[in-house]
Design an enzyme around this catalytic site. Structure first.
Site, PDB file in Angstrom:
ATOM      1  N   SER A  49      56.732 -42.544  22.364  1.00 16.25           N
ATOM      2  CA  SER A  49      57.032 -43.589  21.381  1.00 16.25           C
ATOM      3  C   SER A  49      55.765 -43.997  20.632  1.00 16.25           C
ATOM      4  O   SER A  49      54.663 -43.954  21.178  1.00 16.25           O
ATOM      5  CB  SER A  49      57.637 -44.818  22.076  1.00 16.25           C
ATOM      6  OG  SER A  49      59.015 -44.626  22.309  1.00 16.25           O
ATOM      7  N   ASN A 106      60.160 -37.115  23.738  1.00 17.29           N
ATOM      8  CA  ASN A 106      60.967 -38.185  24.347  1.00 17.29           C
ATOM      9  C   ASN A 106      60.662 -39.559  23.768  1.00 17.29           C
ATOM     10  O   ASN A 106      59.496 -39.974  23.708  1.00 17.29           O
ATOM     11  CB  ASN A 106      60.670 -38.267  25.850  1.00 17.29           C
ATOM     12  CG  ASN A 106      61.294 -37.136  26.631  1.00 17.29           C
ATOM     13  OD1 ASN A 106      61.823 -36.179  26.053  1.00 17.29           O
ATOM     14  ND2 ASN A 106      61.241 -37.228  27.940  1.00 17.29           N
ATOM     15  N   GLY A 156      56.202 -46.477  28.117  1.00 18.00           N
ATOM     16  CA  GLY A 156      56.122 -47.900  27.828  1.00 18.00           C
ATOM     17  C   GLY A 156      55.400 -48.236  26.536  1.00 18.00           C
ATOM     18  O   GLY A 156      55.129 -47.358  25.705  1.00 18.00           O
ATOM     19  N   ASP A 170      67.271 -37.562  32.492  1.00 22.33           N
ATOM     20  CA  ASP A 170      65.848 -37.869  32.336  1.00 22.33           C
ATOM     21  C   ASP A 170      65.254 -38.252  33.699  1.00 22.33           C
ATOM     22  O   ASP A 170      65.821 -39.088  34.408  1.00 22.33           O
ATOM     23  CB  ASP A 170      65.712 -39.041  31.347  1.00 22.33           C
ATOM     24  CG  ASP A 170      64.287 -39.268  30.892  1.00 22.33           C
ATOM     25  OD1 ASP A 170      63.491 -38.316  30.898  1.00 22.33           O
ATOM     26  OD2 ASP A 170      63.978 -40.420  30.503  1.00 22.33           O
TER      27      ASP A 170
HETATM   28  P1  13P Z   1      58.399 -43.856  25.773  1.00 22.79           P
HETATM   29  O1  13P Z   1      58.262 -44.947  26.788  1.00 22.79           O
HETATM   30  O2  13P Z   1      57.101 -43.577  25.098  1.00 22.79           O
HETATM   31  O3  13P Z   1      59.499 -44.074  24.809  1.00 22.79           O
HETATM   32  O4  13P Z   1      58.758 -42.506  26.590  1.00 22.79           O
HETATM   33  C1  13P Z   1      60.082 -42.226  26.971  1.00 22.79           C
HETATM   34  C2  13P Z   1      60.183 -41.090  27.941  1.00 22.79           C
HETATM   35  O5  13P Z   1      59.280 -40.315  28.164  1.00 22.79           O
HETATM   36  C3  13P Z   1      61.480 -40.924  28.622  1.00 22.79           C
HETATM   37  O6  13P Z   1      61.439 -39.914  29.574  1.00 22.79           O
HETATM   38  O1  G3H Z   2      60.823 -42.414  31.265  1.00 25.58           O
HETATM   39  C1  G3H Z   2      61.418 -43.454  31.391  1.00 25.58           C
HETATM   40  C2  G3H Z   2      62.422 -43.859  30.385  1.00 25.58           C
HETATM   41  O2  G3H Z   2      61.839 -44.691  29.418  1.00 25.58           O
HETATM   42  C3  G3H Z   2      63.602 -44.476  31.067  1.00 25.58           C
HETATM   43  O3  G3H Z   2      63.286 -45.738  31.550  1.00 25.58           O
HETATM   44  O4  G3H Z   2      64.022 -45.708  33.916  1.00 25.58           O
HETATM   45  O5  G3H Z   2      63.818 -47.870  32.634  1.00 25.58           O
HETATM   46  O6  G3H Z   2      65.661 -46.253  32.123  1.00 25.58           O
HETATM   47  P1  G3H Z   2      64.254 -46.446  32.629  1.00 25.58           P
HETATM   48 ZN    ZN Z   3      59.574 -39.719  30.561  1.00 34.08          ZN
END
Ligand code: 13P
Ligand code: G3H
Ligand code: ZN
Ligand code: NA
Length: 306
Positions: A211, A251, A178, A81
């Site tokens: 989310s 995601n 977020g 990711d």
């Molecule tokens: P959320 O913060 O909406 O769960 O998005 C996650 C995301 O895009 C990870 O790449």
């Molecule tokens: O897009 C971001 C994801 O929510 C991952 O977050 O970099 O804090 O692991 P993180």
């Molecule tokens: Zn993302």
């Protein structure tokens, strides 16, 4: 088995659903997601951020994945990711990831193209899928930050895909990372999604920042000492609509974090004498499973699509 997103996305595109891409950071999260996938007989994407690699350690992530796959026949994609540079993509490819995201969305157009092309050349040589991003999501994460939304331009999207050869494209249409996605009424630019999709027929699009920030968990967290007021996510109806379109990957990370935190807060409040981590990580894992199962079944539409 560990698989490529190719077949998953072809089917999802045709039948109008989406595959959930869930962020993993530890054993309980992986187990919760895998159990949900098993219960729904759904294909899964488990994705690992740079922050997750740093937290758990790449060796642990790989061993946890190995254990998960040993106990399951589900098709599972292991995806990087928000890969920030060529090197991290190359490294996880050599560890066995079947899909990587190169996130050049913060770069000027031509530089994003150059970086993405470099990753595509390396990844395709080893049969690995490449997701890229064009446009910018608002919101701040540990490893992902940007000040403001820049929505994806449909003409640029076509040019970007043609020139880079990337396999899927993350687009900006109003979502953000977020728990604080909207100040007022939530809106997404579905016209823009439609325009991008119609100019890239058959091409899988990706929705980050998806989310829903479920009120159930916000309320529970706040009731037991949390301070996550004014949190707002993408309404699930919006996600259902997106899943029916060219969006093949959705995601979800924040909803996992909130589910675990809410349940653990409640546990600590109700049983302040307990100190065995299994007593609260167990219910947290169950909460992840239930939430993911709900997404698969009631929002993404990927139940039974293995
Ligand atoms: P959320 O913060 O909406 O769960 O998005 C996650 C995301 O895009 C990870 O790449
Ligand atoms: O897009 C971001 C994801 O929510 C991952 O977050 O970099 O804090 O692991 P993180
Ligand atoms: Zn993302
Ligand atoms: Na879809």
């Amino acid at each position: 088995p560990l698989t490529s997103p190719k077949e998953m996305f072809d089917k999802a595109y045709q039948d109008g659903y989406a595959i959930g891409a869930f962020n993993v950071n530890n054993m309980e999260i992986i187990q919760g997601i895998m159990k949900a996938g098993e219960a729904e007989q759904s294909p899964l994407i488990l994705q690992v951020s740079a922050g997750a690699r740093k937290y758990a350690g790449q060796n642990y992530i790989m061993k946890l994945m190995e254990a998960a796959l040993k106990e399951s026949d589900l098709p599972v994609v292991l995806h990087l990711d928000h890969g920030q540079n060529f090197e991290i993509c190359r490294d996880v490819i050599s560890d066995g990831f079947t899909s990587v995201m190169i996130d050049g969305s913060h770069l000027p157009f031509e530089e994003n193209i150059a970086l993405t092309k470099q990753v595509v050349e390396c990844a395709h040589g080893q049969g690995v899928w490449v997701e890229a991003e064009l446009g910018r999501l608002a919101g701040v994460e540990d490893e992902v930050s940007s000040a403001e939304n820049v929505f994806t331009d449909p003409d640029e999207a076509v040019e970007f895909v043609e020139r880079t050869g990337c396999d899927s494209l993350a687009i900006a249409i109003g979502t953000s990372h977020g728990a604080y996605k909207f100040k007022g009424e939530p809106t997404l630019d579905f016209d823009r999604l439609e325009q991008i999709s119609s100019r890239l027929p058959g091409y899988p699009l990706v929705l980050h920042g998806a989310s829903s920030v479920l009120p159930e968990f916000i309320d529970m967290a706040n009731r037991y000492g949390g301070q996550v007021s004014d949190a707002k996510g993408v309404p699930e109806d919006f996600l259902r609509r997106a899943a029916k379109s060219g969006v093949c990957k959705i995601n979800i990370d924040t909803d996992i974090r909130l589910a675990m935190t809410a349940v653990i807060r409640k546990f600590f409040h109700e049983k302040p004498q307990e100190f065995d981590p299994r007593k609260y990580l167990g219910p947290a894992r169950e909460a992840v499973q239930e939430m993911v199962q709900h997404k698969i079944k009631n929002v993404l539409g990927s139940s039974g699509k293995i």
